[in-house]
Write a protein that holds these residues in place. Sequence first.
Motif, short mmCIF file in Angstrom:
data_model
loop_
_atom_site.label_atom_id
_atom_site.label_comp_id
_atom_site.label_asym_id
_atom_site.label_seq_id
_atom_site.Cartn_x
_atom_site.Cartn_y
_atom_site.Cartn_z
N GLY A 325 -8.03 -0.99 -15.13
CA GLY A 325 -7.17 -1.99 -14.48
C GLY A 325 -6.38 -1.47 -13.31
O GLY A 325 -5.40 -2.10 -12.89
N ASP A 326 -6.80 -0.34 -12.71
CA ASP A 326 -5.95 0.16 -11.61
C ASP A 326 -6.09 -0.69 -10.34
O ASP A 326 -5.24 -0.63 -9.46
CB ASP A 326 -6.16 1.65 -11.34
N SER A 327 -7.13 -1.51 -10.25
CA SER A 327 -7.26 -2.39 -9.08
C SER A 327 -6.21 -3.49 -9.09
O SER A 327 -6.01 -4.17 -8.08
CB SER A 327 -8.66 -3.01 -9.04
N LEU A 328 -5.52 -3.67 -10.22
CA LEU A 328 -4.52 -4.75 -10.32
C LEU A 328 -3.09 -4.23 -10.17
O LEU A 328 -2.14 -4.97 -10.42
CB LEU A 328 -4.67 -5.47 -11.66
N LEU A 329 -2.93 -2.98 -9.76
CA LEU A 329 -1.58 -2.42 -9.68
C LEU A 329 -0.67 -3.21 -8.73
O LEU A 329 0.52 -3.38 -8.99
CB LEU A 329 -1.64 -0.94 -9.28
N ASP A 330 -1.23 -3.69 -7.62
CA ASP A 330 -0.41 -4.48 -6.69
C ASP A 330 0.02 -5.79 -7.34
O ASP A 330 1.16 -6.24 -7.17
CB ASP A 330 -1.18 -4.76 -5.40
N ALA A 331 -0.90 -6.44 -8.06
CA ALA A 331 -0.56 -7.69 -8.74
C ALA A 331 0.49 -7.45 -9.82
O ALA A 331 1.42 -8.25 -10.00
CB ALA A 331 -1.82 -8.31 -9.37
N VAL A 332 0.38 -6.30 -10.49
CA VAL A 332 1.35 -5.95 -11.52
C VAL A 332 2.73 -5.78 -10.88
O VAL A 332 3.74 -6.28 -11.38
CB VAL A 332 0.92 -4.65 -12.23
N ARG A 333 2.75 -5.08 -9.77
CA ARG A 333 4.02 -4.84 -9.09
C ARG A 333 4.65 -6.16 -8.65
O ARG A 333 5.85 -6.37 -8.78
CB ARG A 333 3.79 -3.91 -7.90
N HIS A 347 -5.41 9.47 -11.02
CA HIS A 347 -4.23 10.22 -10.55
C HIS A 347 -3.56 9.53 -9.36
O HIS A 347 -2.36 9.25 -9.39
CB HIS A 347 -4.67 11.64 -10.16
N HIS A 348 -4.32 9.28 -8.29
CA HIS A 348 -3.68 8.82 -7.05
C HIS A 348 -3.06 7.43 -7.15
O HIS A 348 -1.89 7.25 -6.78
CB HIS A 348 -4.66 8.92 -5.88
N GLU A 352 0.94 7.11 -6.77
CA GLU A 352 1.51 6.27 -5.71
C GLU A 352 2.34 5.13 -6.29
O GLU A 352 3.40 4.78 -5.76
CB GLU A 352 0.37 5.73 -4.83
N ALA A 353 1.89 4.55 -7.40
CA ALA A 353 2.65 3.47 -8.02
C ALA A 353 3.98 3.98 -8.55
O ALA A 353 5.00 3.28 -8.47
CB ALA A 353 1.84 2.85 -9.16
N ARG A 354 3.98 5.21 -9.06
CA ARG A 354 5.22 5.75 -9.60
C ARG A 354 6.19 6.18 -8.50
O ARG A 354 7.39 6.24 -8.71
CB ARG A 354 4.92 6.96 -10.51
#
Length: 413
Positions: A325-333, A347-348, A352-354
């Motif tokens: 699910g890392d492709s949804l990190l922007d939606a999560v944010r 990792h990246h 970057e999200a953290r």
Amino acid sequence: MVVPHQLSMPAASGATLPRELPGPPPRSTSLARVPTLREVTAALDVLYEPGRAEAWDAVGLVCGDPDGHVERVLLAVDPVAAVAHEALDWGADLLVTHHPLFLRPVHGVAGTSPKGRVVHDLIRGGCALHVAHTNADSADPGVSDALAAALGLTDLRPLAPQPDDPTDKLVTFVPHADAGRVLDALAAAGAGRIGAYERCAWTAPGTGTFRPTEGAIPTIGSLGAVEEVPETRLEVVVPRRLRRRVVEALRVSHPYEEPAFDVYELAPGDSPYGIGRVGRLPVGEPLTDFVRRVAAALPATPAGVRAAGDPATQVRRVAVCGGAGDSLLDAVRAEGVDAYVTADLRHHPTSEARERPGGPALVDVAHWASEWPWLADAARRLTDRLARQGATVVTRVSETPTDPWTLHEGSAR
Ligand SMILES: [Zn+2]
């Protein structure tokens, strides 16, 4: 410490795979109607519509005779050899997996390759294989609903909703006496369906006016004379794919030679379908407790559960996505949740999200474990759906852990 897979249990892991399985159930009696594979896959396609799969995906029947009968259905995440053997040992007639056996085209299924071997073994053992992958992710309810429910989340909605099916609004004007009949015809053509309701319409009285000219054959009025007719304004929603059929039904049912009507394309809204889910816990808790909750809810895997975030962070609103699910990190944010539970975080993207202030805590679980809760849900829904059609199948959730990782050792320094 290096631990073998079978012994690797994350701390506080309460949910485990079934340890003792009942023996094979008796074959069906004459009272139970045994469905064909065609019926079972049709039921699966209603629950997990193939049209909701991603364009790159490969879902549906991989092997199996549609006219064959299905008494036993095994559900698993991965169509690997161990799962195929489990299906055959149990006498399954159908294996339903979340992950595709083949995601790219192949030129053969020779038994010399691992995947070809699976196909051979299943066919020889009389067991079909059906895949429900991203169509099960996007379904309502789908894979992430089961994950969210296992964690105790409520008030769920998609994290990345698919747009609603394109919809039109048809507005027409009908003499009062004919309004009901025209509405019946529009409804029969598929207009006016809203959720579990049919023949939905909005009406208002008004006055229509016209002057028939040379060549007209007016139902009401005469050539050259202005006519005024009390009419009903009739509004119905129309699935866009049915526009042509509904307009044809209007022309046939309307009493006028030239019925007046407008078709408006409605702005798309969010549907209940889509990837991932957002929900909330009944009561907020520190991240450390939440991580224990996740570990307890999912089957044991060697890597267990890891998290990125301040252990004291309060977690109440949570996003989840079964599988990678890392492709949804922007939606999560954008959702502003306190934590995000998914698998295969790299990792990246994680780093970057953290680094961005105010971001959610990230909770990374095994891919297989994140999708495993869906199997029991799918089994129950399939059984219920077939039962409503008078057909009976016995389902079983695979007991084979197919997480590919088998060892885990905490770093010493
Ligand atoms: Zn997956």
